[in-house]
Motif scaffolding. Structure first.
Motif, PDB file in Angstrom:
ATOM      1  N   ALA A  64       0.819  -1.204   0.000  1.00  0.00           N
ATOM      2  CA  ALA A  64       0.000   0.000   0.000  1.00  0.00           C
ATOM      3  C   ALA A  64       0.860   1.263   0.000  1.00  0.00           C
ATOM      4  O   ALA A  64       0.489   2.276  -0.598  1.00  0.00           O
ATOM      5  CB  ALA A  64      -0.934  -0.007   1.217  1.00  0.00           C
ATOM      6  N   ALA A  65       1.986   1.232   0.680  1.00  0.00           N
ATOM      7  CA  ALA A  65       2.902   2.374   0.715  1.00  0.00           C
ATOM      8  C   ALA A  65       4.136   2.005  -0.097  1.00  0.00           C
ATOM      9  O   ALA A  65       4.980   1.245   0.354  1.00  0.00           O
ATOM     10  CB  ALA A  65       3.286   2.709   2.149  1.00  0.00           C
ATOM     11  N   GLY A  66       4.200   2.547  -1.317  1.00  0.00           N
ATOM     12  CA  GLY A  66       5.331   2.214  -2.170  1.00  0.00           C
ATOM     13  C   GLY A  66       6.448   3.222  -2.045  1.00  0.00           C
ATOM     14  O   GLY A  66       6.341   4.240  -1.362  1.00  0.00           O
ATOM     15  N   GLY A  67       7.535   2.943  -2.727  1.00  0.00           N
ATOM     16  CA  GLY A  67       8.676   3.845  -2.720  1.00  0.00           C
ATOM     17  C   GLY A  67       9.966   3.055  -2.608  1.00  0.00           C
ATOM     18  O   GLY A  67       9.973   1.893  -2.187  1.00  0.00           O
ATOM     19  N   SER A  68      11.048   3.701  -3.005  1.00  0.00           N
ATOM     20  CA  SER A  68      12.346   3.027  -2.931  1.00  0.00           C
ATOM     21  C   SER A  68      13.453   4.062  -2.809  1.00  0.00           C
ATOM     22  O   SER A  68      13.269   5.242  -3.128  1.00  0.00           O
ATOM     23  CB  SER A  68      12.584   2.144  -4.162  1.00  0.00           C
ATOM     24  OG  SER A  68      12.698   2.942  -5.330  1.00  0.00           O
ATOM     25  N   ASP A  69      14.601   3.599  -2.356  1.00  0.00           N
ATOM     26  CA  ASP A  69      15.781   4.435  -2.239  1.00  0.00           C
ATOM     27  C   ASP A  69      16.989   3.519  -2.394  1.00  0.00           C
ATOM     28  O   ASP A  69      16.919   2.320  -2.080  1.00  0.00           O
ATOM     29  CB  ASP A  69      15.805   5.139  -0.878  1.00  0.00           C
ATOM     30  CG  ASP A  69      16.835   6.272  -0.819  1.00  0.00           C
ATOM     31  OD1 ASP A  69      17.372   6.652  -1.889  1.00  0.00           O
ATOM     32  OD2 ASP A  69      17.100   6.762   0.293  1.00  0.00           O
ATOM     33  N   ASP A  70      18.082   4.068  -2.909  1.00  0.00           N
ATOM     34  CA  ASP A  70      19.267   3.232  -3.077  1.00  0.00           C
ATOM     35  C   ASP A  70      20.520   4.040  -2.768  1.00  0.00           C
ATOM     36  O   ASP A  70      20.490   5.275  -2.728  1.00  0.00           O
ATOM     37  CB  ASP A  70      19.338   2.654  -4.493  1.00  0.00           C
ATOM     38  CG  ASP A  70      19.622   3.732  -5.532  1.00  0.00           C
ATOM     39  OD1 ASP A  70      18.828   4.686  -5.612  1.00  0.00           O
ATOM     40  OD2 ASP A  70      20.639   3.617  -6.222  1.00  0.00           O
ATOM     41  N   THR A  71      21.613   3.338  -2.555  1.00  0.00           N
ATOM     42  CA  THR A  71      22.896   3.960  -2.262  1.00  0.00           C
ATOM     43  C   THR A  71      24.011   3.019  -2.682  1.00  0.00           C
ATOM     44  O   THR A  71      23.772   1.816  -2.881  1.00  0.00           O
ATOM     45  CB  THR A  71      23.026   4.289  -0.761  1.00  0.00           C
ATOM     46  OG1 THR A  71      24.185   5.094  -0.543  1.00  0.00           O
ATOM     47  CG2 THR A  71      23.162   3.012   0.065  1.00  0.00           C
ATOM     48  N   ILE A  72      25.216   3.567  -2.798  1.00  0.00           N
ATOM     49  CA  ILE A  72      26.394   2.735  -3.026  1.00  0.00           C
ATOM     50  C   ILE A  72      26.973   2.402  -1.657  1.00  0.00           C
ATOM     51  O   ILE A  72      27.582   3.247  -1.000  1.00  0.00           O
ATOM     52  CB  ILE A  72      27.446   3.463  -3.895  1.00  0.00           C
ATOM     53  CG1 ILE A  72      26.825   3.901  -5.219  1.00  0.00           C
ATOM     54  CG2 ILE A  72      28.639   2.544  -4.137  1.00  0.00           C
ATOM     55  CD1 ILE A  72      26.261   2.780  -6.048  1.00  0.00           C
ATOM     56  N   ALA A  73      26.738   1.188  -1.220  1.00  0.00           N
ATOM     57  CA  ALA A  73      27.244   0.755   0.074  1.00  0.00           C
ATOM     58  C   ALA A  73      28.731   0.420  -0.038  1.00  0.00           C
ATOM     59  O   ALA A  73      29.170  -0.182  -1.018  1.00  0.00           O
ATOM     60  CB  ALA A  73      26.463  -0.472   0.560  1.00  0.00           C
ATOM     61  N   VAL A  74      29.496   0.823   0.968  1.00  0.00           N
ATOM     62  CA  VAL A  74      30.936   0.589   0.992  1.00  0.00           C
ATOM     63  C   VAL A  74      31.286  -0.146   2.277  1.00  0.00           C
ATOM     64  O   VAL A  74      30.840   0.243   3.369  1.00  0.00           O
ATOM     65  CB  VAL A  74      31.733   1.906   0.902  1.00  0.00           C
ATOM     66  CG1 VAL A  74      33.236   1.622   0.914  1.00  0.00           C
ATOM     67  CG2 VAL A  74      31.354   2.682  -0.341  1.00  0.00           C
ATOM     68  N   GLY A  75      32.076  -1.209   2.158  1.00  0.00           N
ATOM     69  CA  GLY A  75      32.475  -1.981   3.323  1.00  0.00           C
ATOM     70  C   GLY A  75      33.795  -2.681   3.095  1.00  0.00           C
ATOM     71  O   GLY A  75      34.631  -2.232   2.309  1.00  0.00           O
ATOM     72  N   TRP A  76      33.961  -3.791   3.771  1.00  0.00           N
ATOM     73  CA  TRP A  76      35.205  -4.558   3.651  1.00  0.00           C
ATOM     74  C   TRP A  76      34.892  -5.997   3.280  1.00  0.00           C
ATOM     75  O   TRP A  76      33.763  -6.467   3.454  1.00  0.00           O
ATOM     76  CB  TRP A  76      36.002  -4.512   4.954  1.00  0.00           C
ATOM     77  CG  TRP A  76      35.247  -4.983   6.170  1.00  0.00           C
ATOM     78  CD1 TRP A  76      34.475  -4.230   7.014  1.00  0.00           C
ATOM     79  CD2 TRP A  76      35.161  -6.330   6.670  1.00  0.00           C
ATOM     80  NE1 TRP A  76      33.928  -5.014   8.012  1.00  0.00           N
ATOM     81  CE2 TRP A  76      34.334  -6.300   7.824  1.00  0.00           C
ATOM     82  CE3 TRP A  76      35.701  -7.547   6.254  1.00  0.00           C
ATOM     83  CZ2 TRP A  76      34.041  -7.451   8.556  1.00  0.00           C
ATOM     84  CZ3 TRP A  76      35.407  -8.704   6.990  1.00  0.00           C
ATOM     85  CH2 TRP A  76      34.594  -8.639   8.123  1.00  0.00           C
TER      86      TRP A  76
ATOM     87  N   SER B 210      21.420   4.444   5.634  1.00  0.00           N
ATOM     88  CA  SER B 210      20.063   4.921   5.883  1.00  0.00           C
ATOM     89  C   SER B 210      19.358   5.191   4.562  1.00  0.00           C
ATOM     90  O   SER B 210      19.964   5.693   3.607  1.00  0.00           O
ATOM     91  CB  SER B 210      20.087   6.207   6.715  1.00  0.00           C
ATOM     92  OG  SER B 210      20.589   5.958   8.008  1.00  0.00           O
ATOM     93  N   PHE B 211      18.059   4.854   4.524  1.00  0.00           N
ATOM     94  CA  PHE B 211      17.247   5.020   3.320  1.00  0.00           C
ATOM     95  C   PHE B 211      15.942   5.724   3.697  1.00  0.00           C
ATOM     96  O   PHE B 211      15.449   5.577   4.816  1.00  0.00           O
ATOM     97  CB  PHE B 211      16.931   3.666   2.693  1.00  0.00           C
ATOM     98  CG  PHE B 211      18.150   2.858   2.332  1.00  0.00           C
ATOM     99  CD1 PHE B 211      18.649   2.879   1.036  1.00  0.00           C
ATOM    100  CD2 PHE B 211      18.794   2.086   3.284  1.00  0.00           C
ATOM    101  CE1 PHE B 211      19.771   2.138   0.701  1.00  0.00           C
ATOM    102  CE2 PHE B 211      19.915   1.338   2.948  1.00  0.00           C
ATOM    103  CZ  PHE B 211      20.404   1.363   1.660  1.00  0.00           C
ATOM    104  N   SER B 212      15.388   6.446   2.739  1.00  0.00           N
ATOM    105  CA  SER B 212      14.080   7.079   2.918  1.00  0.00           C
ATOM    106  C   SER B 212      13.095   6.378   2.001  1.00  0.00           C
ATOM    107  O   SER B 212      13.140   6.536   0.768  1.00  0.00           O
ATOM    108  CB  SER B 212      14.159   8.569   2.582  1.00  0.00           C
ATOM    109  OG  SER B 212      12.891   9.172   2.734  1.00  0.00           O
ATOM    110  N   VAL B 213      12.198   5.592   2.615  1.00  0.00           N
ATOM    111  CA  VAL B 213      11.249   4.785   1.846  1.00  0.00           C
ATOM    112  C   VAL B 213       9.845   5.062   2.369  1.00  0.00           C
ATOM    113  O   VAL B 213       9.573   4.896   3.565  1.00  0.00           O
ATOM    114  CB  VAL B 213      11.572   3.284   1.977  1.00  0.00           C
ATOM    115  CG1 VAL B 213      10.574   2.460   1.202  1.00  0.00           C
ATOM    116  CG2 VAL B 213      12.989   2.999   1.504  1.00  0.00           C
ATOM    117  N   ALA B 214       8.956   5.486   1.491  1.00  0.00           N
ATOM    118  CA  ALA B 214       7.571   5.795   1.859  1.00  0.00           C
ATOM    119  C   ALA B 214       7.533   6.767   3.030  1.00  0.00           C
ATOM    120  O   ALA B 214       6.782   6.574   4.000  1.00  0.00           O
ATOM    121  CB  ALA B 214       6.799   4.508   2.185  1.00  0.00           C
ATOM    122  N   ASN B 215       8.343   7.822   2.941  1.00  0.00           N
ATOM    123  CA  ASN B 215       8.430   8.854   3.975  1.00  0.00           C
ATOM    124  C   ASN B 215       8.828   8.290   5.334  1.00  0.00           C
ATOM    125  O   ASN B 215       8.481   8.861   6.379  1.00  0.00           O
ATOM    126  CB  ASN B 215       7.100   9.616   4.099  1.00  0.00           C
ATOM    127  CG  ASN B 215       6.745  10.355   2.826  1.00  0.00           C
ATOM    128  OD1 ASN B 215       7.596  10.999   2.210  1.00  0.00           O
ATOM    129  ND2 ASN B 215       5.472  10.258   2.424  1.00  0.00           N
TER     130      ASN B 215
END
Length: 230
Positions: free
Chosen positions: A160-172, A201-206
């Motif tokens: 019912a609450a759509g939305g998406s967010d993405d990022t380039i994750a960096v790790g080891w 951190s992501f912002s998804v569906a407010n």
């Protein structure tokens, strides 16, 4: 009478013949040919396929809708090895980039006004830059590797609450494997790798979603080693 003469002459010549044979030069046996051992030194490129299984620890408004993305991955790698002179020690550096279809989702009530929403974690591509240290047994190489890992991490709300967010994750990342030289230029290997992409951190569906992802994978690779004069 002549028979006795020739017989006596032959007997008299026997010692001289033996002495002559003893004085003849004896041919020395040929020295063994030393075949140079295989060297892992040189630049190389290759292709690989494998399987990812991940653990995404998501946190949303006090809920923990974690997911376990998994799927197949395929890509390429390139690197450079240097084998120390008269030593089985092999040092190197390698980079790789891979497409991944790993994804996973879990249902949550964490998003206000939208019960039964699924939070999905997915990864379109992953990569790494690593240092390698190996021990060679002629045409076999046992190695370990570690370095920096990257991933395109996408978090999506489905329902019912759509939305998406993405990022380039960096790790080891850290892992190891076994590699064999099938010919002077063609190699094959199998490798296990563990990666930790940290927390993003992501912002998804407010709504703010924090996600911490780790990855396990097994890869099979086929490489081409360029000839070198090192």
């Amino acid at each position: 009478m002549f028979r006795r003469f020739w017989l006596s002459s032959a007997i008299a010549l026997l010692p001289a013949g033996a002495a002559f044979a003893a004085d003849m030069p004896v041919a020395e046996p040929a020295a063994p040919v030393t075949v140079p051992s295989f060297s892992w030194s040189g630049a190389y490129v290759g292709a690989q396929v494998g399987y990812d299984w991940m653990d995404a620890d998501n946190r949303v408004n006090g809920f923990k809708p974690g997911s376990k993305p998994d799927g197949f991955t395929a890509g390429g790698f390139a690197g450079l090895n240097y084998q120390l002179d008269n030593s089985p020690l092999v040092l190197g550096v390698e980079a790789d980039l891979n497409y991944s279809d790993a994804k996973g989702a879990s249902r949550t009530r964490a998003i206000t006004g939208a019960p039964n929403v699924k939070i999905q974690n997915s990864f379109d591509w992953t990569g790494a830059v690593r240092g390698r240290v190996g021990y060679a047994f002629d045409r076999f190489l046992v190695y370990g590797a570690g370095g920096v890992a990257f991933a395109d991490h996408d978090v999506k709300a489905k329902g019912a609450a759509g939305g998406s967010d993405d990022t380039i994750a960096v790790g080891w990342t850290i892992g190891g494997g076994v590699e064999a030289a099938l010919t002077d230029n063609v190699t094959a290997r199998v490798e296990y790798r563990y990666s930790d992409f940290g927390t993003d951190s992501f912002s998804v569906a407010n709504t703010r979603v924090k996600s911490d992802v780790t990855d396990n994978r097994v890869m099979l690779g086929l490489g081409y080693k360029f000839s070198t004069g090192w």
